[in-house]
Scaffold this active site. Sequence first.
Site, PDB file in Angstrom:
ATOM      1  N   HIS A  85     -11.696  -6.862  -5.475  1.00 39.74           N
ATOM      2  CA  HIS A  85     -12.009  -6.090  -4.242  1.00 39.74           C
ATOM      3  C   HIS A  85     -12.524  -4.829  -4.675  1.00 39.74           C
ATOM      4  O   HIS A  85     -12.047  -4.042  -5.601  1.00 39.74           O
ATOM      5  CB  HIS A  85     -10.449  -5.555  -3.908  1.00 39.74           C
ATOM      6  CG  HIS A  85     -10.515  -4.888  -2.440  1.00 39.74           C
ATOM      7  ND1 HIS A  85     -10.866  -3.769  -2.316  1.00 39.74           N
ATOM      8  CD2 HIS A  85     -10.545  -5.573  -1.199  1.00 39.74           C
ATOM      9  CE1 HIS A  85     -10.576  -3.266  -1.032  1.00 39.74           C
ATOM     10  NE2 HIS A  85     -10.294  -4.257  -0.310  1.00 39.74           N
TER      11      HIS A  85
ATOM     12  N   CYS B  94     -16.322   2.152   2.365  1.00 46.53           N
ATOM     13  CA  CYS B  94     -15.391   2.631   1.645  1.00 46.53           C
ATOM     14  C   CYS B  94     -15.832   2.627   0.188  1.00 46.53           C
ATOM     15  O   CYS B  94     -15.743   3.397  -0.621  1.00 46.53           O
ATOM     16  CB  CYS B  94     -13.931   2.193   1.609  1.00 46.53           C
ATOM     17  SG  CYS B  94     -13.213   3.089   3.014  1.00 46.53           S
TER      18      CYS B  94
ATOM     19  N   HIS C 281       0.722  -1.405  -0.087  1.00 49.33           N
ATOM     20  CA  HIS C 281       0.047   0.032  -0.129  1.00 49.33           C
ATOM     21  C   HIS C 281       0.883   1.414  -0.003  1.00 49.33           C
ATOM     22  O   HIS C 281       0.460   2.412   0.433  1.00 49.33           O
ATOM     23  CB  HIS C 281      -1.053   0.071   1.301  1.00 49.33           C
ATOM     24  CG  HIS C 281      -2.153  -0.993   1.170  1.00 49.33           C
ATOM     25  ND1 HIS C 281      -1.867  -2.162   1.192  1.00 49.33           N
ATOM     26  CD2 HIS C 281      -3.532  -0.725   1.243  1.00 49.33           C
ATOM     27  CE1 HIS C 281      -3.150  -2.853   0.999  1.00 49.33           C
ATOM     28  NE2 HIS C 281      -4.096  -2.099   1.047  1.00 49.33           N
TER      29      HIS C 281
ATOM     30  N   GLU D  95     -18.832  -2.309   1.775  1.00 50.77           N
ATOM     31  CA  GLU D  95     -18.197  -1.648   2.708  1.00 50.77           C
ATOM     32  C   GLU D  95     -18.317  -0.164   2.377  1.00 50.77           C
ATOM     33  O   GLU D  95     -18.563   0.243   1.220  1.00 50.77           O
ATOM     34  CB  GLU D  95     -16.806  -2.049   2.166  1.00 50.77           C
ATOM     35  CG  GLU D  95     -15.775  -1.340   3.112  1.00 50.77           C
ATOM     36  CD  GLU D  95     -14.140  -1.673   2.664  1.00 50.77           C
ATOM     37  OE1 GLU D  95     -13.218  -0.843   3.142  1.00 50.77           O
ATOM     38  OE2 GLU D  95     -13.682  -2.676   2.070  1.00 50.77           O
TER      39      GLU D  95
ATOM     40  N   ASP E  87       0.793  -0.461  -7.926  1.00 49.53           N
ATOM     41  CA  ASP E  87       0.308  -0.526  -6.694  1.00 49.53           C
ATOM     42  C   ASP E  87      -0.748  -1.654  -6.566  1.00 49.53           C
ATOM     43  O   ASP E  87      -1.657  -1.664  -7.437  1.00 49.53           O
ATOM     44  CB  ASP E  87       0.035   0.759  -5.889  1.00 49.53           C
ATOM     45  CG  ASP E  87      -0.245   0.482  -4.189  1.00 49.53           C
ATOM     46  OD1 ASP E  87      -1.118  -0.032  -3.692  1.00 49.53           O
ATOM     47  OD2 ASP E  87       0.942   0.883  -3.717  1.00 49.53           O
ATOM     48  N   GLY E  88      -0.927  -2.650  -5.560  1.00 56.36           N
ATOM     49  CA  GLY E  88      -1.821  -3.402  -5.464  1.00 56.36           C
ATOM     50  C   GLY E  88      -3.156  -2.891  -5.117  1.00 56.36           C
ATOM     51  O   GLY E  88      -4.346  -3.546  -5.178  1.00 56.36           O
ATOM     52  N   HIS E  89      -3.273  -1.618  -4.653  1.00 51.93           N
ATOM     53  CA  HIS E  89      -4.312  -0.876  -4.004  1.00 51.93           C
ATOM     54  C   HIS E  89      -4.526   0.419  -4.942  1.00 51.93           C
ATOM     55  O   HIS E  89      -4.008   1.461  -4.511  1.00 51.93           O
ATOM     56  CB  HIS E  89      -4.359  -0.526  -2.672  1.00 51.93           C
ATOM     57  CG  HIS E  89      -5.889  -0.389  -2.364  1.00 51.93           C
ATOM     58  ND1 HIS E  89      -6.763   0.612  -2.857  1.00 51.93           N
ATOM     59  CD2 HIS E  89      -6.394  -0.973  -1.059  1.00 51.93           C
ATOM     60  CE1 HIS E  89      -7.785   0.561  -2.116  1.00 51.93           C
ATOM     61  NE2 HIS E  89      -7.801  -0.261  -0.880  1.00 51.93           N
TER      62      HIS E  89
ATOM     63  N   GLU F 224     -13.690  -8.830   0.317  1.00 53.10           N
ATOM     64  CA  GLU F 224     -14.397  -7.628   0.127  1.00 53.10           C
ATOM     65  C   GLU F 224     -14.615  -7.408  -1.376  1.00 53.10           C
ATOM     66  O   GLU F 224     -14.463  -6.307  -1.799  1.00 53.10           O
ATOM     67  CB  GLU F 224     -13.574  -6.551   0.894  1.00 53.10           C
ATOM     68  CG  GLU F 224     -13.115  -6.865   2.459  1.00 53.10           C
ATOM     69  CD  GLU F 224     -12.159  -5.713   2.927  1.00 53.10           C
ATOM     70  OE1 GLU F 224     -11.460  -5.259   2.206  1.00 53.10           O
ATOM     71  OE2 GLU F 224     -12.448  -5.613   4.208  1.00 53.10           O
TER      72      GLU F 224
ATOM     73  N   CYS G 270     -10.183   2.223   7.712  1.00 48.57           N
ATOM     74  CA  CYS G 270     -10.340   3.304   6.670  1.00 48.57           C
ATOM     75  C   CYS G 270     -11.822   3.905   6.479  1.00 48.57           C
ATOM     76  O   CYS G 270     -11.536   4.999   5.991  1.00 48.57           O
ATOM     77  CB  CYS G 270     -10.005   2.204   5.427  1.00 48.57           C
ATOM     78  SG  CYS G 270     -11.061   0.896   5.421  1.00 48.57           S
ATOM     79  N   CYS G 271     -12.722   3.316   6.947  1.00 48.05           N
ATOM     80  CA  CYS G 271     -13.901   3.852   6.727  1.00 48.05           C
ATOM     81  C   CYS G 271     -14.129   5.316   7.408  1.00 48.05           C
ATOM     82  O   CYS G 271     -14.624   6.361   7.004  1.00 48.05           O
ATOM     83  CB  CYS G 271     -14.955   2.917   6.979  1.00 48.05           C
ATOM     84  SG  CYS G 271     -15.001   1.528   5.811  1.00 48.05           S
TER      85      CYS G 271
END
Length: 594
Positions: free
Chosen positions: A220, A290, A112, A288, A159-161, A272, A365-366
């Site tokens: 995701h 987010c 991340h 979620e 990046d993976g996210h 998710e 995160c939310c």
Amino acid sequence: MLGSWQELNAVATIPHCLDNIRRTGVIENFRRLTEDDPPGEFLGFWFADSDLYKTLEAIGWEMGRSGTGQWTEVLSEVADLLERVQESDGYLNTYVQGTAGQERFGRLEQSHELYCAGHLLQAAVALHRGGGDTRILAVARRVADLIVKALGAELPLIDGHPEVETALVELYRETGEESYLRAAELQVERRGQQTLTGGFGPPYYQDHLPVREASEASGHAVRQLYLAAGVTDLYLENGDESLLKAMERLWDSAFGSKMYVTGGHGSRHRDEAYGDPYELPPDRAYAETCASIAALQWCWRMLLATGQARYAEEMERALFNAIAAAMATSGTAFFYSNPLQLRTGHDGSSEDAPSERLSWYDCACCPPNLARLLASLDGYAATSDASGLQLHLLSAGTFATDTLTAVVETGYPWEGDVVVTVSGQGELAIRVPTWAADADLTVTGATVLVEPEPGAYLRVACEDGARVRLRLPMTPRLIRADERVDAVRGCVAIARGPIVYCVEQADLPDSVLVEQLRLDASASITEERAPDDLTPVRLRLAAIARPLETDLYAAYQPDLPAGTPITVTAIPYHAWANRGPGAMRVWLPVATDR
């Protein structure tokens, strides 16, 4: 309603996020890197930096909205820490810098690093726009310059996210530095080469197909939606029509067959993630928070790209339902996942699927994501162009262009009257929701260019002093899902205006469980005005209660005659779980016989 959320955010949510960020050690992770002693154990998840950055972004937007200076000391403290922790070449990530054996950009499918960097960039933009801050902007630019250099030809990685894509575009917009736009393009163009694998596989990381080839929302949910927002941002800057066409196909998948009626995204707790088309179980909805926020942000960009009302309508759906449900009325407790059904006897002890909102999460995160959205909410309500002013979210307030000022008076979403008084001259466009088939229009001092049509924009040419009154029908209605949604076949959901309703155990007599209800879909629905702001309009529906043919509920279910008539109270979905834990349903079975 938008304004009250923003005030609550400023009074309660942002301070709550700051307090918990300190309590959980996020600030300490920065501080320990400034000390001479060997660093201690890293506190929290490896992406904890992003919780601070999202809260900083919220502060930036709030400063711009209200002019507050209450967080001046906090910003000075954080800027000092960022400057001291940042390495000479611009690198900044407390987990990698403070954890033995971690290599820069060595495990981007998991680390991340660019995700955290992206949230720093967005915080810097918000603080610069909202309050004129230059210190954190300078830190962010050094990070971005490193990304441009290190992740250009030198390290062709992603990046993976996804998240940094839209952040780089925003930083380009703020600074005019074109290398940031080029870096965002590289991140997008490199997607789909299956270089990210890890434990979940390329689809989870949005690396299974190039963005122009992917036509189905997958993996995701938050990563999918953040990537889509970034790709749309790129189109808005470079005009590459192939990117827009790809996003329109992807949007049709995500919103046409994989979205919950509340505006929630992601039906699988595992990963998710999105499931198959029409795989939308209400009780196992992950949805979620987010993801709903990311969906709103993507829809905003698609609205800017196309001007189509459907994108604003989905922003509204998410905002008044999935997003509103994610935060308690106090502004200090939150849902991470947002199911559409909670069963009697649900074990709500898991942080992954609690029975009540929690004050904080290990993976937090939310809450700060909600804070940054709510602080910037007024910026989503309207736009302007050479033709005039466009109202997308039907909110009370004053909106202005160089030639036209519109004062909007409305009690929407509870009331259907939207009254706009215009000073100056120009074209006014007002979105008419798709459910408003019988919308009525009255104008004085204006010429109607486009009549009100559901799912489109009413357009009016206004003279100085013009008055436009749009009346939207707020008749409660029952919604049936597509027959391919097996989990809710034979059920209906209840809606009034843009608000989705639910039935909560707290409104039922002790002798009846939510699971026993069968609605009489042919009976009229009546409205009940409530004295509080949480549920200003409740709905009353006819139903029957049937005994449950199972021993599973024996501990909860008293004796009940078969087919007992009952009047059911439905409350807005966003208001559930504010009176303690208890069963709840959005989708209710319809009685086929009595």
